[in-house]
Design a protein around this motif. Structure first.
Motif, PDB file in Angstrom:
ATOM      1  N   ILE A  55       0.829  -1.203   0.000  1.00 33.90           N
ATOM      2  CA  ILE A  55       0.000   0.000   0.000  1.00 33.90           C
ATOM      3  C   ILE A  55       0.865   1.256   0.000  1.00 33.90           C
ATOM      4  CG2 ILE A  55      -1.696   1.320   1.352  1.00 33.90           C
ATOM      5  CD1 ILE A  55      -2.820  -1.391   2.297  1.00 33.90           C
ATOM      6  N   ASP A  56       2.043   1.195   0.674  1.00 33.97           N
ATOM      7  CA  ASP A  56       2.923   2.371   0.723  1.00 33.97           C
ATOM      8  C   ASP A  56       3.770   2.528  -0.537  1.00 33.97           C
ATOM      9  OD1 ASP A  56       4.870   0.427   0.917  1.00 33.97           O
ATOM     10  OD2 ASP A  56       5.512   0.948   2.944  1.00 33.97           O
ATOM     11  N   GLY A  57       3.574   1.646  -1.524  1.00 33.66           N
ATOM     12  CA  GLY A  57       4.274   1.773  -2.799  1.00 33.66           C
ATOM     13  C   GLY A  57       5.497   0.896  -2.959  1.00 33.66           C
ATOM     14  N   LYS A  58       5.989   0.296  -1.879  1.00 32.11           N
ATOM     15  CA  LYS A  58       7.156  -0.594  -1.999  1.00 32.11           C
ATOM     16  C   LYS A  58       6.821  -1.767  -2.911  1.00 32.11           C
ATOM     17  CE  LYS A  58       9.579   0.145   2.410  1.00 32.11           C
ATOM     18  NZ  LYS A  58       8.628   0.997   3.157  1.00 32.11           N
ATOM     19  N   GLU A  59       7.820  -2.182  -3.702  1.00 31.55           N
ATOM     20  CA  GLU A  59       7.644  -3.311  -4.609  1.00 31.55           C
ATOM     21  C   GLU A  59       8.613  -4.430  -4.233  1.00 31.55           C
ATOM     22  OE1 GLU A  59       6.408  -1.846  -8.891  1.00 31.55           O
ATOM     23  OE2 GLU A  59       8.116  -0.666  -8.156  1.00 31.55           O
ATOM     24  N   VAL A  60       8.135  -5.659  -4.363  1.00 31.48           N
ATOM     25  CA  VAL A  60       8.910  -6.834  -3.946  1.00 31.48           C
ATOM     26  C   VAL A  60       8.860  -7.900  -5.029  1.00 31.48           C
ATOM     27  CG1 VAL A  60       9.079  -8.721  -2.260  1.00 31.48           C
ATOM     28  CG2 VAL A  60       8.425  -6.417  -1.497  1.00 31.48           C
TER      29      VAL A  60
END
Length: 288
Positions: A55-60
């Motif tokens: 939700i905070d924009g971090k991508e994994v």
């Protein structure tokens, strides 16, 4: 949650790898913690096994590894995803490397496992998969040197085995992730640090031992501020959960604030290794 499922089978891909990817994808979907979960996410030069967006924009990117891989390949793939500002989580097939979700002694520690061990702060993540299906769930293993302690009436013989390791199985409480950078952008699960847990339990054990000794001893109490307990008793108490090496390392490095480890005469006149500790020092120390 946005779900993207573009599951494709490739002729060169093993069934185990297919099952791993699908299981990891389904697991993160079911967790309801992520804004976007995608299977086989196309990034141009590479296709990520599983892709997550928070939700905070971090991508994994989650890399599911069934077969042997070199340390250089691990670092190369991780750097590729990092350049796209994506964090990386590696999960190995435990079946491929003779690993199981239990404590094991005297096992082989492969070079790619060693690479992940350092990237993930003394743990490696596994999922056991065979052609017949998934066995259990994702689990962390902590590696320590394989170490033997043989106690007898006179001494404690300690022996290290070069190249061999012991494993201690951890537990993943949920599928939330922790993010950090150590030269690479890495993400891991919120499993507990076993060294911290063992240290905390060991300190409480010594405090309880001190209390029990004072409550039950009929002998005249020593004026010494130090109490003692056989090293063997502590190792036997904790080896089922934490193995032999980790409890000994914690004591030897004074992670638990003991006073000393030394040979003392027991009630039968034999010299044994004892832990000497001060209750007041222990009570002042905190692992919280």
């Amino acid at each position: 949650m946005i779900k993207r499922d573009n599951f494709r089978f490739y002729n060169s891909e093993s069934k185990e790898h297919q099952l791993m990817k699908k299981y990891v994808y389904d697991t993160f979907i079911a967790s309801n913690l992520y804004k976007n979960v995608a299977l086989e996410y196309d990034l141009g030069e590479r296709i990520a096994d599983v892709y997550l967006k928070l939700i905070d924009g971090k991508e994994v990117v989650v890399e599911c590894q069934h077969s042997f891989i070199t340390p250089e390949e691990i670092k190369g793939r991780t750097k590729f995803y990092n350049k796209l500002n994506m964090y990386v989580l590696w999960i190995l097939n435990g079946k491929s490397f003779k690993k199981n979700p239990r404590n094991q002694e005297k096992i082989v520690f492969y070079t790619h496992e060693k690479t992940l061990f350092y990237l993930y702060r003394e743990r490696v993540y596994y999922l056991n998969v065979s052609k017949d299906g998934i066995e259990g769930s994702i689990y962390p293993l902590y590696f320590t040197p394989y170490f033997e302690m043989n106690f007898n009436n006179f001494t404690c013989k300690k022996r290290y085995f070069k190249g061999m390791r012991s494993t201690i199985v951890g537990e993943i409480p949920n599928y939330e992730l922790v993010f950090y950078e150590n030269g690479y952008k890495i993400t891991r699960f919120k499993d507990k640090n076993l060294k911290f847990s063992c240290s905390k339990e060991m300190m409480q054990f010594l405090l309880d031992y001190h209390h029990q000794y004072n409550s039950t001893s009929k002998k005249k109490r020593s004026r010494s501020r130090l109490k003692r307990i056989p090293l063997k008793d502590i190792i036997q108490t904790f080896k089922g959960r934490y193995g032999i090496y980790l409890p000994y390392q914690i004591l030897n490095n004074r992670t638990v604030p003991i006073d000393d480890i030394k040979y003392c005469k027991d009630a039968n006149g034999f010299y044994r290794e004892y832990i000497l500790f001060d209750k007041k020092v222990l009570k002042k120390h905190s692992f919280d």
